[in-house]
Design a protein around this motif. Structure first.
Motif, PDB file in Angstrom:
ATOM      1  N   VAL A   6      -9.255  13.577   2.515  1.00 27.77           N
ATOM      2  CA  VAL A   6      -9.061  12.133   2.652  1.00 27.77           C
ATOM      3  C   VAL A   6      -8.329  11.602   1.424  1.00 27.77           C
ATOM      4  O   VAL A   6      -8.823  11.718   0.304  1.00 27.77           O
ATOM      5  CB  VAL A   6     -10.416  11.399   2.772  1.00 27.77           C
ATOM      6  CG1 VAL A   6     -10.212   9.921   3.048  1.00 27.77           C
ATOM      7  CG2 VAL A   6     -11.277  12.020   3.861  1.00 27.77           C
ATOM      8  N   VAL A   7      -7.114  11.043   1.618  1.00 24.90           N
ATOM      9  CA  VAL A   7      -6.409  10.365   0.530  1.00 24.90           C
ATOM     10  C   VAL A   7      -5.849   9.054   1.073  1.00 24.90           C
ATOM     11  O   VAL A   7      -5.769   8.857   2.288  1.00 24.90           O
ATOM     12  CB  VAL A   7      -5.224  11.205  -0.038  1.00 24.90           C
ATOM     13  CG1 VAL A   7      -5.711  12.481  -0.694  1.00 24.90           C
ATOM     14  CG2 VAL A   7      -4.184  11.501   1.030  1.00 24.90           C
ATOM     15  N   PHE A   8      -5.474   8.141   0.162  1.00 21.22           N
ATOM     16  CA  PHE A   8      -4.768   6.920   0.582  1.00 21.22           C
ATOM     17  C   PHE A   8      -3.296   7.291   0.701  1.00 21.22           C
ATOM     18  O   PHE A   8      -2.593   7.400  -0.301  1.00 21.22           O
ATOM     19  CB  PHE A   8      -4.980   5.805  -0.430  1.00 21.22           C
ATOM     20  CG  PHE A   8      -6.411   5.385  -0.582  1.00 21.22           C
ATOM     21  CD1 PHE A   8      -7.050   4.652   0.422  1.00 21.22           C
ATOM     22  CD2 PHE A   8      -7.139   5.734  -1.712  1.00 21.22           C
ATOM     23  CE1 PHE A   8      -8.380   4.272   0.284  1.00 21.22           C
ATOM     24  CE2 PHE A   8      -8.474   5.362  -1.858  1.00 21.22           C
ATOM     25  CZ  PHE A   8      -9.093   4.634  -0.855  1.00 21.22           C
ATOM     26  N   LYS A   9      -2.828   7.456   1.932  1.00 18.74           N
ATOM     27  CA  LYS A   9      -1.504   8.049   2.170  1.00 18.74           C
ATOM     28  C   LYS A   9      -0.347   7.195   1.663  1.00 18.74           C
ATOM     29  O   LYS A   9       0.668   7.707   1.218  1.00 18.74           O
ATOM     30  CB  LYS A   9      -1.322   8.324   3.671  1.00 18.74           C
ATOM     31  CG  LYS A   9      -2.205   9.452   4.183  1.00 18.74           C
ATOM     32  CD  LYS A   9      -1.713   9.931   5.526  1.00 18.74           C
ATOM     33  CE  LYS A   9      -2.528  11.031   6.170  1.00 18.74           C
ATOM     34  NZ  LYS A   9      -3.376  11.851   5.368  1.00 18.74           N
ATOM     35  N   LYS A  10      -0.498   5.872   1.731  1.00 13.11           N
ATOM     36  CA  LYS A  10       0.618   4.994   1.330  1.00 13.11           C
ATOM     37  C   LYS A  10       0.678   4.795  -0.180  1.00 13.11           C
ATOM     38  O   LYS A  10       1.700   4.393  -0.719  1.00 13.11           O
ATOM     39  CB  LYS A  10       0.486   3.633   2.020  1.00 13.11           C
ATOM     40  CG  LYS A  10       0.595   3.738   3.536  1.00 13.11           C
ATOM     41  CD  LYS A  10       1.415   2.620   4.132  1.00 13.11           C
ATOM     42  CE  LYS A  10       1.856   2.971   5.540  1.00 13.11           C
ATOM     43  NZ  LYS A  10       1.280   2.093   6.548  1.00 13.11           N
ATOM     44  N   LEU A  11      -0.420   5.056  -0.854  1.00 14.32           N
ATOM     45  CA  LEU A  11      -0.438   4.887  -2.311  1.00 14.32           C
ATOM     46  C   LEU A  11       0.073   6.156  -2.983  1.00 14.32           C
ATOM     47  O   LEU A  11      -0.083   7.253  -2.442  1.00 14.32           O
ATOM     48  CB  LEU A  11      -1.862   4.597  -2.797  1.00 14.32           C
ATOM     49  CG  LEU A  11      -2.531   3.353  -2.229  1.00 14.32           C
ATOM     50  CD1 LEU A  11      -3.913   3.170  -2.859  1.00 14.32           C
ATOM     51  CD2 LEU A  11      -1.676   2.114  -2.488  1.00 14.32           C
ATOM     52  N   ASN A  12       0.694   5.990  -4.165  1.00 14.85           N
ATOM     53  CA  ASN A  12       1.144   7.195  -4.857  1.00 14.85           C
ATOM     54  C   ASN A  12      -0.045   7.910  -5.511  1.00 14.85           C
ATOM     55  O   ASN A  12      -1.178   7.432  -5.476  1.00 14.85           O
ATOM     56  CB  ASN A  12       2.300   6.884  -5.824  1.00 14.85           C
ATOM     57  CG  ASN A  12       1.850   6.151  -7.077  1.00 14.85           C
ATOM     58  OD1 ASN A  12       0.737   6.332  -7.545  1.00 14.85           O
ATOM     59  ND2 ASN A  12       2.740   5.330  -7.612  1.00 14.85           N
ATOM     60  N   VAL A  13       0.261   9.085  -6.077  1.00 16.08           N
ATOM     61  CA  VAL A  13      -0.807   9.936  -6.594  1.00 16.08           C
ATOM     62  C   VAL A  13      -1.613   9.211  -7.671  1.00 16.08           C
ATOM     63  O   VAL A  13      -2.852   9.167  -7.637  1.00 16.08           O
ATOM     64  CB  VAL A  13      -0.207  11.249  -7.156  1.00 16.08           C
ATOM     65  CG1 VAL A  13      -1.288  12.109  -7.797  1.00 16.08           C
ATOM     66  CG2 VAL A  13       0.519  12.015  -6.050  1.00 16.08           C
ATOM     67  N   GLU A  14      -0.883   8.584  -8.602  1.00 17.00           N
ATOM     68  CA  GLU A  14      -1.572   7.905  -9.706  1.00 17.00           C
ATOM     69  C   GLU A  14      -2.447   6.763  -9.178  1.00 17.00           C
ATOM     70  O   GLU A  14      -3.592   6.589  -9.609  1.00 17.00           O
ATOM     71  CB  GLU A  14      -0.539   7.375 -10.702  1.00 17.00           C
ATOM     72  CG  GLU A  14      -1.170   6.819 -11.963  1.00 17.00           C
ATOM     73  CD  GLU A  14      -0.115   6.368 -12.972  1.00 17.00           C
ATOM     74  OE1 GLU A  14       0.738   7.186 -13.351  1.00 17.00           O
ATOM     75  OE2 GLU A  14      -0.142   5.186 -13.349  1.00 17.00           O
ATOM     76  N   GLU A  15      -1.893   5.999  -8.233  1.00 17.54           N
ATOM     77  CA  GLU A  15      -2.673   4.883  -7.672  1.00 17.54           C
ATOM     78  C   GLU A  15      -3.936   5.390  -6.963  1.00 17.54           C
ATOM     79  O   GLU A  15      -4.994   4.760  -7.023  1.00 17.54           O
ATOM     80  CB  GLU A  15      -1.805   4.085  -6.679  1.00 17.54           C
ATOM     81  CG  GLU A  15      -0.726   3.257  -7.367  1.00 17.54           C
ATOM     82  CD  GLU A  15       0.417   2.852  -6.430  1.00 17.54           C
ATOM     83  OE1 GLU A  15       1.235   2.027  -6.860  1.00 17.54           O
ATOM     84  OE2 GLU A  15       0.508   3.351  -5.285  1.00 17.54           O
ATOM     85  N   ASN A  16      -3.818   6.541  -6.299  1.00 16.42           N
ATOM     86  CA  ASN A  16      -4.991   7.121  -5.647  1.00 16.42           C
ATOM     87  C   ASN A  16      -6.115   7.358  -6.652  1.00 16.42           C
ATOM     88  O   ASN A  16      -7.275   7.048  -6.386  1.00 16.42           O
ATOM     89  CB  ASN A  16      -4.620   8.457  -4.986  1.00 16.42           C
ATOM     90  CG  ASN A  16      -4.368   8.321  -3.500  1.00 16.42           C
ATOM     91  OD1 ASN A  16      -5.293   8.406  -2.698  1.00 16.42           O
ATOM     92  ND2 ASN A  16      -3.116   8.087  -3.141  1.00 16.42           N
ATOM     93  N   LEU A  17      -5.747   7.878  -7.809  1.00 17.20           N
ATOM     94  CA  LEU A  17      -6.776   8.180  -8.814  1.00 17.20           C
ATOM     95  C   LEU A  17      -7.343   6.901  -9.430  1.00 17.20           C
ATOM     96  O   LEU A  17      -8.549   6.796  -9.659  1.00 17.20           O
ATOM     97  CB  LEU A  17      -6.217   9.089  -9.913  1.00 17.20           C
ATOM     98  CG  LEU A  17      -6.435  10.587  -9.669  1.00 17.20           C
ATOM     99  CD1 LEU A  17      -5.614  11.090  -8.501  1.00 17.20           C
ATOM    100  CD2 LEU A  17      -6.159  11.391 -10.909  1.00 17.20           C
ATOM    101  N   VAL A  18      -6.455   5.914  -9.686  1.00 14.10           N
ATOM    102  CA  VAL A  18      -6.927   4.656 -10.281  1.00 14.10           C
ATOM    103  C   VAL A  18      -7.898   3.961  -9.329  1.00 14.10           C
ATOM    104  O   VAL A  18      -8.970   3.494  -9.729  1.00 14.10           O
ATOM    105  CB  VAL A  18      -5.744   3.738 -10.660  1.00 14.10           C
ATOM    106  CG1 VAL A  18      -6.237   2.348 -11.061  1.00 14.10           C
ATOM    107  CG2 VAL A  18      -4.944   4.361 -11.809  1.00 14.10           C
ATOM    108  N   ILE A  19      -7.534   3.941  -8.045  1.00 14.67           N
ATOM    109  CA  ILE A  19      -8.421   3.330  -7.047  1.00 14.67           C
ATOM    110  C   ILE A  19      -9.763   4.061  -7.013  1.00 14.67           C
ATOM    111  O   ILE A  19     -10.828   3.442  -6.968  1.00 14.67           O
ATOM    112  CB  ILE A  19      -7.782   3.397  -5.631  1.00 14.67           C
ATOM    113  CG1 ILE A  19      -6.554   2.504  -5.558  1.00 14.67           C
ATOM    114  CG2 ILE A  19      -8.800   3.042  -4.557  1.00 14.67           C
ATOM    115  CD1 ILE A  19      -6.834   1.086  -5.147  1.00 14.67           C
ATOM    116  N   ALA A  20      -9.684   5.385  -7.062  1.00 11.69           N
ATOM    117  CA  ALA A  20     -10.941   6.161  -7.059  1.00 11.69           C
ATOM    118  C   ALA A  20     -11.792   5.755  -8.256  1.00 11.69           C
ATOM    119  O   ALA A  20     -12.999   5.540  -8.126  1.00 11.69           O
ATOM    120  CB  ALA A  20     -10.638   7.656  -7.089  1.00 11.69           C
ATOM    121  N   GLY A  21     -11.147   5.601  -9.412  1.00 13.32           N
ATOM    122  CA  GLY A  21     -11.884   5.204 -10.612  1.00 13.32           C
ATOM    123  C   GLY A  21     -12.504   3.833 -10.464  1.00 13.32           C
ATOM    124  O   GLY A  21     -13.630   3.591 -10.894  1.00 13.32           O
TER     125      GLY A  21
END
Ligand SMILES: Nc1ncnc2c1ncn2[C@@H]1O[C@H](COP(=O)(O)OP(=O)(O)OP(=O)(O)O)[C@@H](O)[C@H]1O
Ligand SMILES: [Mg+2]
Length: 257
Positions: A93-108
């Protein structure tokens, strides 16, 4: 050294679905700093065990202690948001429209800020918080080797790379325990090596303990100090990967003779 208290201590976990005893009175503990393997045939109850441990499914019985604290009654949300014990699913499960860095920031951002910020010594204030999360995200992106694609939308990356994003996201809140459900499924040998190294790094340098469901026996052997085998919801045996592989019952039930 564990100092006597396990990261995770589970007693008498049981869960039935209708007439199927998916998990049947299983005890399991993980020492601090340990990488424990959980293996067994398809349908032996491994994922259900994760579901019951993390509050996704309500077990029929059993006690779950996280670092000595009884969390048996905690909801899925409370366990997940606290960020001490995290799990992955068989499906990535990832946020497909967000870039890699944004995925991690959102997770944080989804976890309590306290745990993350204490790692970086950053004070209050949203900008500082986000800056801290970005820095942490960049470090973890390097760790999993995704620097080159850090600004690409996650949905454009391969399945294996998405698994790495998911894994790096899980490291964002500085968890004590990560439970991985078949992390190597469907990824190529080179990426398998990368995931193995990343797990070892997180274990040795970040102090994260792991519980790993994995059908790839070579991976289990290289990562795990101890392995538990489930068969039809029950613990069939337990030992080092070498001991478990040599066990006749395990060979018959799981490894095919
Ligand atoms: N939500 C559910 N509803 C009904 N039955 C379920 C549910 N989840 C699991 N089961 C049943 O519980 C048993 C254990 O399934 P589980 O998914 O835990 O096995 P597993 O060891 O993870 O298998 P695999 O290696 O194939 O992923 C199976 O018989 C399965 O059909
Ligand atoms: Mg499963």
């Amino acid at each position: 050294m564990s100092g006597g208290v396990s990261v995770l201590d589970i007693k008498g976990m049981s869960k039935s679905y209708g007439a199927v005893k998916a998990v049947d009175d299983v005890d399991l503990h993980i020492d601090h700093g340990e990488i424990l393997g959980l293996i067994g045939p398809n349908g032996s109850g491994k994922s259900t065990f994760f579901d019951c441990t993390t509050g996704l499914a309500r077990p029929d019985g059993g006690k779950v202690s996280l670092e000595g604290q009884d969390i048996s009654d905690w909801s899925l949300n409370r366990i997940a948001r606290e960020g001490r014990m995290l799990r992955s699913f068989q499906k990535t499960v990832v946020f497909k429209k967000l870039n890699v860095e944004e995925n991690l920031v959102i997770a944080g951002q989804m976890f309590t800020f306290g745990g993350v910020l204490s790692t970086f010594g950053i004070g209050r204030g949203t900008r500082a918080k986000v800056k801290g999360l970005r820095e942490h995200a960049r470090e973890l992106i390097s760790l999993v080797g995704l620097d080159q694609v850090a600004h690409m939308p996650a949905g454009n990356l391969s399945g294996g790379q998405q698994k790495l994003i998911q894994f790096a996201s899980m490291l964002m809140p500085d968890p004590r325990l990560i439970m991985l459900d078949e992390p190597m499924a469907g990824i190529n040998p080179k990426l398998i090596e990368r995931v193995v190294e990343t797990i070892q790094y997180a274990n040795q340098k970040m102090g994260v303990s792991f519980l790993i469901i994995e059908h790839n026996i070579d991976v289990v052997t290289s990562l795990c100090s101890r392995t538990i085998v489930l068969d039809r919801g029950r613990k069939l045996c337990e030992g080092t990967p070498a001991q478990v592989i040599a066990n006749d019952q395990v060979r018959e039930a799981y490894l095919g003779g």
